[in-house]
Design a protein around this motif. Structure first.
Motif, PDB file in Angstrom:
ATOM      1  N   MET A  77      88.521  68.710  79.959  1.00  0.00           N
ATOM      2  CA  MET A  77      88.414  67.407  80.606  1.00  0.00           C
ATOM      3  C   MET A  77      87.447  66.479  79.882  1.00  0.00           C
ATOM      4  O   MET A  77      87.368  65.317  80.227  1.00  0.00           O
ATOM      5  N   LYS A  78      86.702  67.004  78.915  1.00  0.00           N
ATOM      6  CA  LYS A  78      85.724  66.170  78.219  1.00  0.00           C
ATOM      7  C   LYS A  78      86.372  64.962  77.558  1.00  0.00           C
ATOM      8  O   LYS A  78      85.746  63.917  77.436  1.00  0.00           O
ATOM      9  N   GLU A  79      87.625  65.087  77.154  1.00  0.00           N
ATOM     10  CA  GLU A  79      88.268  63.967  76.478  1.00  0.00           C
ATOM     11  C   GLU A  79      88.612  62.827  77.442  1.00  0.00           C
ATOM     12  O   GLU A  79      88.903  61.721  77.014  1.00  0.00           O
ATOM     13  N   HIS A  80      88.545  63.084  78.736  1.00  0.00           N
ATOM     14  CA  HIS A  80      88.876  62.061  79.727  1.00  0.00           C
ATOM     15  C   HIS A  80      87.652  61.485  80.442  1.00  0.00           C
ATOM     16  O   HIS A  80      87.787  60.615  81.289  1.00  0.00           O
ATOM     17  N   PHE A  81      86.470  61.985  80.078  1.00  0.00           N
ATOM     18  CA  PHE A  81      85.233  61.531  80.713  1.00  0.00           C
ATOM     19  C   PHE A  81      84.144  61.411  79.653  1.00  0.00           C
ATOM     20  O   PHE A  81      84.138  62.146  78.670  1.00  0.00           O
ATOM     21  N   SER A  82      83.238  60.487  79.862  1.00  0.00           N
ATOM     22  CA  SER A  82      82.088  60.363  78.970  1.00  0.00           C
ATOM     23  C   SER A  82      80.831  60.221  79.826  1.00  0.00           C
ATOM     24  O   SER A  82      80.862  59.628  80.904  1.00  0.00           O
ATOM     25  N   PHE A  83      79.748  60.772  79.312  1.00  0.00           N
ATOM     26  CA  PHE A  83      78.492  60.758  80.062  1.00  0.00           C
ATOM     27  C   PHE A  83      77.842  59.390  79.957  1.00  0.00           C
ATOM     28  O   PHE A  83      77.653  58.858  78.871  1.00  0.00           O
ATOM     29  N   ASP A  84      77.512  58.821  81.101  1.00  0.00           N
ATOM     30  CA  ASP A  84      76.795  57.548  81.162  1.00  0.00           C
ATOM     31  C   ASP A  84      75.313  57.872  81.341  1.00  0.00           C
ATOM     32  O   ASP A  84      74.899  58.344  82.409  1.00  0.00           O
ATOM     33  N   GLN A  85      74.553  57.639  80.291  1.00  0.00           N
ATOM     34  CA  GLN A  85      73.125  57.979  80.287  1.00  0.00           C
ATOM     35  C   GLN A  85      72.367  57.259  81.397  1.00  0.00           C
ATOM     36  O   GLN A  85      71.526  57.839  82.054  1.00  0.00           O
ATOM     37  N   ARG A  86      72.693  55.996  81.594  1.00  0.00           N
ATOM     38  CA  ARG A  86      71.983  55.190  82.597  1.00  0.00           C
ATOM     39  C   ARG A  86      72.231  55.723  84.010  1.00  0.00           C
ATOM     40  O   ARG A  86      71.312  55.862  84.803  1.00  0.00           O
ATOM     41  N   LEU A  87      73.489  56.014  84.328  1.00  0.00           N
ATOM     42  CA  LEU A  87      73.822  56.470  85.675  1.00  0.00           C
ATOM     43  C   LEU A  87      73.564  57.960  85.871  1.00  0.00           C
ATOM     44  O   LEU A  87      73.391  58.420  86.991  1.00  0.00           O
ATOM     45  N   GLY A  88      73.576  58.705  84.784  1.00  0.00           N
ATOM     46  CA  GLY A  88      73.323  60.134  84.878  1.00  0.00           C
ATOM     47  C   GLY A  88      74.515  60.948  85.338  1.00  0.00           C
ATOM     48  O   GLY A  88      74.342  62.058  85.850  1.00  0.00           O
ATOM     49  N   ILE A  89      75.723  60.403  85.184  1.00  0.00           N
ATOM     50  CA  ILE A  89      76.944  61.113  85.567  1.00  0.00           C
ATOM     51  C   ILE A  89      78.029  60.859  84.515  1.00  0.00           C
ATOM     52  O   ILE A  89      77.908  59.941  83.702  1.00  0.00           O
ATOM     53  N   PHE A  90      79.074  61.668  84.573  1.00  0.00           N
ATOM     54  CA  PHE A  90      80.235  61.433  83.734  1.00  0.00           C
ATOM     55  C   PHE A  90      81.133  60.415  84.422  1.00  0.00           C
ATOM     56  O   PHE A  90      81.311  60.450  85.639  1.00  0.00           O
ATOM     57  N   LEU A  91      81.697  59.492  83.623  1.00  0.00           N
ATOM     58  CA  LEU A  91      82.606  58.473  84.131  1.00  0.00           C
ATOM     59  C   LEU A  91      83.956  58.617  83.442  1.00  0.00           C
ATOM     60  O   LEU A  91      84.026  59.063  82.297  1.00  0.00           O
ATOM     61  N   PRO A  92      85.026  58.210  84.129  1.00  0.00           N
ATOM     62  CA  PRO A  92      86.344  58.258  83.495  1.00  0.00           C
ATOM     63  C   PRO A  92      86.356  57.435  82.211  1.00  0.00           C
ATOM     64  O   PRO A  92      85.775  56.353  82.147  1.00  0.00           O
ATOM     65  N   ASP A  93      87.008  57.976  81.204  1.00  0.00           N
ATOM     66  CA  ASP A  93      87.110  57.315  79.908  1.00  0.00           C
ATOM     67  C   ASP A  93      88.543  57.532  79.407  1.00  0.00           C
ATOM     68  O   ASP A  93      88.789  58.363  78.540  1.00  0.00           O
ATOM     69  N   MET A  94      89.463  56.797  79.987  1.00  0.00           N
ATOM     70  CA  MET A  94      90.886  56.987  79.710  1.00  0.00           C
ATOM     71  C   MET A  94      91.302  56.258  78.440  1.00  0.00           C
ATOM     72  O   MET A  94      90.940  55.106  78.234  1.00  0.00           O
ATOM     73  N   THR A  95      92.048  56.949  77.616  1.00  0.00           N
ATOM     74  CA  THR A  95      92.542  56.354  76.378  1.00  0.00           C
ATOM     75  C   THR A  95      93.996  55.908  76.500  1.00  0.00           C
ATOM     76  O   THR A  95      94.505  55.234  75.619  1.00  0.00           O
ATOM     77  N   GLU A  96      94.631  56.299  77.597  1.00  0.00           N
ATOM     78  CA  GLU A  96      96.031  55.944  77.829  1.00  0.00           C
ATOM     79  C   GLU A  96      96.179  55.345  79.220  1.00  0.00           C
ATOM     80  O   GLU A  96      95.283  55.460  80.053  1.00  0.00           O
TER      81      GLU A  96
END
Length: 104
Positions: A1-20
């Motif tokens: 699932m790492k390819e669909h989420f990226s860590f937001d340093q400021r918020l401290g959580i993973f956020l959706p990061d959709m490429t399609e």
């Protein structure tokens, strides 16, 4: 699932990061993404609680602070933490529709 989420340093959580586009993902992938998002989304209130504790700690420091420059710094830090909390609530609520899709 790492390819669909990226860590937001400021918020401290993973956020959706959709490429399609959503509909371009297979139904299985959509379900995996939704399941993973639901786990992340469920952790947001805990993250908010942590940040509220930081704010409370900084407010306690602020009430005893006599140095004006340090008081300004603490106020700035408190404002940033409050902004992060606000953004986390927005993610929690705005993406509720994604979580609802998971249960359909």
């Amino acid at each position: 699932m790492k390819e669909h989420f990226s860590f937001d340093q400021r918020l401290g959580i993973f956020l959706p990061d959709m490429t399609e586009e959503w509909d371009d993902y297979s139904k299985d992938t959509q379900q995996e993404i939704l399941f993973h998002w639901e786990q992340i989304r469920g952790s947001i209130p805990d993250r908010i609680f942590e940040l509220e504790n930081e704010i409370n700690h900084k407010q306690a420091q602020l009430s005893d602070e006599n140095n004006f420059a340090r008081s300004c710094q603490l106020n700035s830090e408190i404002a940033e933490l409050a902004s992060i909390i606000n953004d986390l609530w927005l993610w929690y609520r705005a993406n509720q529709t994604l979580s609802e899709k998971m249960h359909q």
